[in-house]
Motif scaffolding. Structure first.
Motif, PDB file in Angstrom:
ATOM      1  N   GLY A  53       0.952  -1.200  -0.166  1.00  0.00           N
ATOM      2  CA  GLY A  53       0.179  -0.153  -0.098  1.00  0.00           C
ATOM      3  C   GLY A  53       0.823   1.348  -0.010  1.00  0.00           C
ATOM      4  O   GLY A  53       0.862   2.122   0.738  1.00  0.00           O
ATOM      5  N   SER A  59       6.938   6.902   1.467  1.00  0.00           N
ATOM      6  CA  SER A  59       7.966   5.794   2.269  1.00  0.00           C
ATOM      7  C   SER A  59       8.941   4.949   1.672  1.00  0.00           C
ATOM      8  O   SER A  59      10.161   5.137   2.083  1.00  0.00           O
ATOM      9  CB  SER A  59       6.783   5.043   3.118  1.00  0.00           C
ATOM     10  OG  SER A  59       6.075   5.984   3.957  1.00  0.00           O
ATOM     11  N   ASP A  75       0.393  -1.155  -4.723  1.00  0.00           N
ATOM     12  CA  ASP A  75      -0.959  -0.244  -4.283  1.00  0.00           C
ATOM     13  C   ASP A  75      -1.898  -0.698  -5.262  1.00  0.00           C
ATOM     14  O   ASP A  75      -1.701  -0.704  -6.413  1.00  0.00           O
ATOM     15  CB  ASP A  75      -0.628   1.227  -4.272  1.00  0.00           C
ATOM     16  CG  ASP A  75      -1.488   2.049  -3.538  1.00  0.00           C
ATOM     17  OD1 ASP A  75      -1.064   2.157  -2.349  1.00  0.00           O
ATOM     18  OD2 ASP A  75      -2.544   2.231  -4.023  1.00  0.00           O
ATOM     19  N   GLN A  80      -2.174   6.391  -7.765  1.00  0.00           N
ATOM     20  CA  GLN A  80      -1.074   6.356  -6.314  1.00  0.00           C
ATOM     21  C   GLN A  80       0.255   5.891  -7.066  1.00  0.00           C
ATOM     22  O   GLN A  80       1.228   6.317  -7.166  1.00  0.00           O
ATOM     23  CB  GLN A  80      -1.456   5.572  -5.020  1.00  0.00           C
ATOM     24  CG  GLN A  80      -2.722   6.072  -4.453  1.00  0.00           C
ATOM     25  CD  GLN A  80      -2.254   7.297  -3.511  1.00  0.00           C
ATOM     26  OE1 GLN A  80      -1.571   8.516  -3.977  1.00  0.00           O
ATOM     27  NE2 GLN A  80      -2.413   7.178  -2.274  1.00  0.00           N
ATOM     28  N   MET A 100      -3.263  -5.844  -2.156  1.00  0.00           N
ATOM     29  CA  MET A 100      -2.333  -6.459  -1.401  1.00  0.00           C
ATOM     30  C   MET A 100      -2.828  -8.265  -1.124  1.00  0.00           C
ATOM     31  O   MET A 100      -2.040  -8.939  -0.572  1.00  0.00           O
ATOM     32  CB  MET A 100      -2.208  -5.908  -0.065  1.00  0.00           C
ATOM     33  CG  MET A 100      -3.513  -5.727   0.658  1.00  0.00           C
ATOM     34  SD  MET A 100      -3.066  -4.702   2.195  1.00  0.00           S
ATOM     35  CE  MET A 100      -3.480  -3.225   1.846  1.00  0.00           C
TER      36      MET A 100
HETATM   37  C1  LIG Z   1      -2.949   6.131   3.540  1.00  0.00           C
HETATM   38  S1  LIG Z   1      -2.551   5.568   1.975  1.00  0.00           S
HETATM   39  C2  LIG Z   1      -0.913   4.971   2.418  1.00  0.00           C
HETATM   40  C3  LIG Z   1       0.300   5.753   2.311  1.00  0.00           C
HETATM   41  C4  LIG Z   1       1.591   5.148   2.074  1.00  0.00           C
HETATM   42  N1  LIG Z   1       1.742   3.708   2.849  1.00  0.00           N
HETATM   43  C5  LIG Z   1       2.614   5.929   2.617  1.00  0.00           C
HETATM   44  O1  LIG Z   1       3.681   5.571   3.449  1.00  0.00           O
HETATM   45  O2  LIG Z   1       2.740   7.145   2.135  1.00  0.00           O
HETATM   46  C6  LIG Z   1      -3.371   4.072   1.857  1.00  0.00           C
HETATM   47  C7  LIG Z   1      -3.241   3.302   0.622  1.00  0.00           C
HETATM   48  O3  LIG Z   1      -3.680   2.151   0.511  1.00  0.00           O
HETATM   49  C8  LIG Z   1      -4.132   1.613  -0.766  1.00  0.00           C
HETATM   50  N2  LIG Z   1      -5.061   0.700  -0.863  1.00  0.00           N
HETATM   51  C9  LIG Z   1      -6.358   0.447  -0.265  1.00  0.00           C
HETATM   52  N3  LIG Z   1      -6.520  -0.642  -0.334  1.00  0.00           N
HETATM   53  C10 LIG Z   1      -5.694  -1.503  -0.888  1.00  0.00           C
HETATM   54  C11 LIG Z   1      -5.593  -2.992  -1.348  1.00  0.00           C
HETATM   55  N4  LIG Z   1      -6.576  -3.718  -0.906  1.00  0.00           N
HETATM   56  N5  LIG Z   1      -4.296  -3.379  -1.692  1.00  0.00           N
HETATM   57  C12 LIG Z   1      -3.264  -2.671  -2.000  1.00  0.00           C
HETATM   58  N6  LIG Z   1      -3.500  -1.095  -1.669  1.00  0.00           N
HETATM   59  C13 LIG Z   1      -4.587  -0.577  -1.212  1.00  0.00           C
HETATM   60  C14 LIG Z   1      -4.573   3.046  -1.209  1.00  0.00           C
HETATM   61  O4  LIG Z   1      -4.735   2.965  -2.702  1.00  0.00           O
HETATM   62  C15 LIG Z   1      -3.623   4.080  -0.634  1.00  0.00           C
HETATM   63  O5  LIG Z   1      -2.771   4.455  -1.606  1.00  0.00           O
END
Ligand SMILES: C[S@@+](CC[C@H](N)C(=O)[O-])C[C@H]1O[C@@H](n2cnc3c(N)ncnc32)[C@H](O)[C@@H]1O
Length: 248
Positions: A53, A59, A75, A80, A100
């Protein structure tokens, strides 16, 4: 892709610009202690790392700045992944636009560090996602994740009172109050995260529920949802460090 994932992909494609670079490493979350303080990841130099994600890639940028030898990320959101590709265009990084819950071609038994900053609670299949994480790690490799503390959105602040708006016991899909676009998040108890990790064969090394409420923290992170008042009473974030051990 299941229906929740399709809804969430659309949602994240729309909101991505609002979350660009929001609380990436060394931050673990709003009003939470940072990696500078906690030192959970150890020396990153020369390590193979995978971001679950990865969002806008900030990060992973932290990993690059700390000289990781290989950087991989996945992601769900197209927007994103595009943002991360742009941010890391000068770097050798492998990114997948994929949920994921699935392995899009990530090598197994390969990584020293798998981490996830504020993304794991989006998974529609916690069990499968943690099996995947386990498979990606080398023996002895570490998994560190942070997510909104499961108490935080179940308790609402009304004036000076904190009130349970949903039972702590309920798990499964829910509408997050702070989320403006249609999206389906998953509610798990702390014990569900920990027991699922244990069931996969992880050894849990650290669980952190502290908050940081210095003037600087509050100025940097406070907003309508993460407030000083509420965080004075309960954790905003849970951070867990686990290590790949022998499968039982
Ligand atoms: C708050 S953001 C993460 C920020 C990032 N980890 C960082 O460190 O900057 C949450 C992320 O989870 C991703 N996401 C949501 N559901 C997901 C899934 N089932 N599998 C992979 N990514 C997912 C979203 O697209 C989003 O980019």
């Amino acid at each position: 892709m299941n229906q929740s994932l399709s809804v969430n992909k659309k949602s994240w494609d729309e909101v991505a610009p609002r979350f660009y670079g929001r609380n990436p490493l060394p931050e673990y979350g709003p009003l939470a202690p940072t990696e500078d303080e906690l030192q959970l990841l150890g020396d990153i130099k020369g390590k193979r790392v995978l971001d679950i994600g990865c969002g806008s890639g900030h990060s992973l940028k932290y990993m690059r700045d700390n000289h990781a030898s290989e950087m991989w990320g996945l992601d769900l959101s197209h927007s994103q992944i595009k943002a991360a590709e742009e941010l890391l265009s000068d770097d050798d990084v492998t990114l997948f636009e994929a949920p994921m819950e699935e392995n899009p071609g990530i090598p197994e038994n390969h990584f020293d560090i798998v981490y996830s900053i504020y993304a794991l609670g989006w998974t529609t299949e916690l069990d499968q996602t943690l099996s995947n994480v386990y498979s990606y790690l080398k023996d002895g490799g570490i998994f560190v994740f942070s997510w909104e503390h499961p108490l935080y959105n179940r308790i609402q602040q009304t004036g000076r009172n904190l009130i349970f708006s949903q039972p702590y016991h309920s798990e499964g899909p829910y509408d997050h109050e702070a989320w403006t676009h249609p999206a389906i998040m998953q509610q798990f108890k702390v014990s569900t995260y920990l027991n699922t990790l244990i069931k996969k064969g992880f050894l849990i090394e650290n669980v952190i529920e502290e908050v940081r409420l210095s003037q600087v923290d509050v100025e940097r992170h406070s907003n309508r949802w993460y407030s000083f008042d509420k965080a004075s009473y309960l954790p905003t974030t849970i951070i867990v460090k686990a290590r790949k051990g022998m499968r039982i």
